[in-house]
Design an enzyme around this catalytic site. Structure first.
Site, PDB file in Angstrom:
ATOM      1  N   TYR A  32      36.465   7.617  16.881  1.00 11.98           N
ATOM      2  CA  TYR A  32      37.523   8.186  16.044  1.00 11.98           C
ATOM      3  C   TYR A  32      37.217   9.651  15.778  1.00 11.98           C
ATOM      4  O   TYR A  32      36.094  10.000  15.387  1.00 11.98           O
ATOM      5  CB  TYR A  32      37.600   7.429  14.712  1.00 11.98           C
ATOM      6  CG  TYR A  32      38.564   8.056  13.721  1.00 11.98           C
ATOM      7  CD1 TYR A  32      39.877   7.624  13.643  1.00 11.98           C
ATOM      8  CD2 TYR A  32      38.150   9.102  12.892  1.00 11.98           C
ATOM      9  CE1 TYR A  32      40.761   8.210  12.758  1.00 11.98           C
ATOM     10  CE2 TYR A  32      39.037   9.696  12.004  1.00 11.98           C
ATOM     11  CZ  TYR A  32      40.338   9.247  11.945  1.00 11.98           C
ATOM     12  OH  TYR A  32      41.218   9.819  11.079  1.00 11.98           O
ATOM     13  N   GLU A  68      44.936  13.513  15.006  1.00 12.77           N
ATOM     14  CA  GLU A  68      44.021  12.369  15.001  1.00 12.77           C
ATOM     15  C   GLU A  68      43.978  11.739  16.379  1.00 12.77           C
ATOM     16  O   GLU A  68      45.022  11.545  17.003  1.00 12.77           O
ATOM     17  CB  GLU A  68      44.520  11.327  13.984  1.00 12.77           C
ATOM     18  CG  GLU A  68      43.619  10.121  13.850  1.00 12.77           C
ATOM     19  CD  GLU A  68      44.236   9.082  12.909  1.00 12.77           C
ATOM     20  OE1 GLU A  68      43.907   9.097  11.719  1.00 12.77           O
ATOM     21  OE2 GLU A  68      45.047   8.279  13.384  1.00 12.77           O
TER      22      GLU A  68
END
Ligand code: GDP
Ligand code: MN
Length: 377
Positions: free
Chosen positions: A104, A189
């Site tokens: 992530y 993101e």
């Protein structure tokens, strides 16, 4: 806030040198099949709903296909379906990557710190929301001079990437930060950022562009996937207007009172369908416009809940009465008003003259409007 779909986000990624799988966006099942047959999308492939909501993986909106027919079937299953209230109009087809690890990575605006923040976690993928803060490493980024080399090295260490993968991450973070900065994003993101063989690949893209910078980015003006038609009109008129699922219209002023009003309606079993925050306007004309917009949303009943301050009660009453006169009979609805505060008596008198009573008690007025909406349904 302009949220980009994954497909658009990945176009930006490509432009800034953030590696993404090869793929294409289509809006029909036959086009999905054709994209695979033509070799544009290699097999096996991923078929992904282009909606703004997350959680597609868990919600069946990310599928896999090993033949052109399967790609067509997957697209057919997703297109036209609703995913968290959004209708799927496009799917992204991409070559399926063989994932070694899911990481992530994101840059977000930390409004508290007044700085961008780099967040990384070695546990990416669909479970990242449940990871909690403990596993996410956060580094605030000073806009001048920007993302530092030591910060990229620390991210690599947290993610357990070294050698070629470490070098890949270093480049990727630099490029992603450049995108965040130049496009005036409030969020970029990548989840998952996948380790695929000896390289990193952004398998998902979430990009949100900051509204306040929209004057610098006319290219985003046409993208309003998350706004309804009426919300779009309201925005042009600078009226705070939000459509929900219910059938009661709410007109209030100030975010606090507006939210409280929605809560009270819910408490009495009502379902707010649209709300409008008059904010601090002192222009009856604007109240009229807002009210007519509300009428277009076809609520079963409308609750006007105003606390007069900068927005005086008589201003609202005047605007409202002017609007009432022009709402066509077919679009009329029961109206319950509650106006208190600055110039309350004048406002109440204006409303009364137009046949609208003001009910001073909040719970009582809320119950009245809930009953009226049920009666109309
Ligand atoms: P989200 O659930 O809406 O965030 O959608 P994502 O694009 O993140 O996809 C959800 C999950 O699908 C990912 O976390 C992966 O596990 C899986 N996935 C997506 N693309 C691929 C791919 O190319 N290969 C493999 N093996 N899995 C993928
Ligand atoms: Mn994702």
């Amino acid at each position: 806030m302009v949220k980009l779909t994954e497909g658009r986000g990945k176009e930006l990624f490509r432009k800034y040198g953030v590696p993404v799988p090869s793929g294409t966006v289509v809006s029909t099942a036959p086009d999905a099949e054709q994209a695979v047959r033509s070799g544009k999308v290699p097999l096996p492939c991923v078929v992904k709903a282009q909606v703004l909501a997350g959680g597609r993986g868990k919600g069946g909106a990310v599928r896999f296909a090993t033949t052109p027919e399967e790609a067509r079937a997957a697209a057919a299953a997703i297109l036209g379906a609703t995913f968290q209230g959004e209708t799927v109009r496009e799917v992204l087809l991409e070559e399926k990557a063989t994932i070694v690890r899911e990481l992530y990575v994101s840059f977000a605006l930390d409004r508290g710190a007044r700085l961008p923040v780099l967040m990384v976690s070695a546990r990416g993928g669909v479970e990242v929301e449940s990871v909690g803060d403990v596993d996410i490493d956060r580094q605030p980024v000073e806009p001048f001079p920007g993302l530092a080399a030591f910060q990229r090295r620390r991210a690599a260490r947290v993610l357990g990437l070294s050698g070629a993968l470490g070098a890949d991450l270093d480049r990727l973070l630099g490029n992603l930060y450049r995108l965040f900065d130049r496009e005036d994003a409030e969020l970029v993101e990548v989840n998952p950022l996948a380790v695929v063989g000896e390289h990193l690949l952004a398998l998902d893209a979430k990009v949100i562009i900051e509204d306040d910078a929209s004057f610098r980015h006319p290219e985003y003006a046409a993208i309003h996937d998350d706004r309804t038609e009426l919300e779009e009109i309201a925005r042009e008129k600078e009226i705070a207007f939000v459509q929900l699922d219910g059938n009661i219209g709410v007109i209030a002023n100030g975010a606090g009172l507006t939210m409280a009003t929605l809560d009270v309606l819910k408490e009495f079993g009502g379902a707010p369908g649209v709300f409008l925050d008059l904010g601090g306007t002192d222009d009856p004309q604007k109240v009229t416009e807002a009210f007519l917009l509300m009428a277009k949303a076809k609520p079963h009943a409308v609750f006007l809940n105003i606390f007069g301050g900068v927005t005086r009660c008589d201003t609202v009453a005047k605007g409202l009465v002017a609007a009432l006169g022009t709402v066509p009979a077919s679009e009329r609805f029961p109206l319950v008003a509650r106006i208190r505060g600055n110039n309350e008596a004048e406002g109440i008198a204006i409303l009364r003259a137009a046949g609208v009573a003001s009910v001073p008690d909040l719970r009582e007025s809320a119950q009245l409007v809930v009953a009226a909406a049920k009666g109309a349904a």
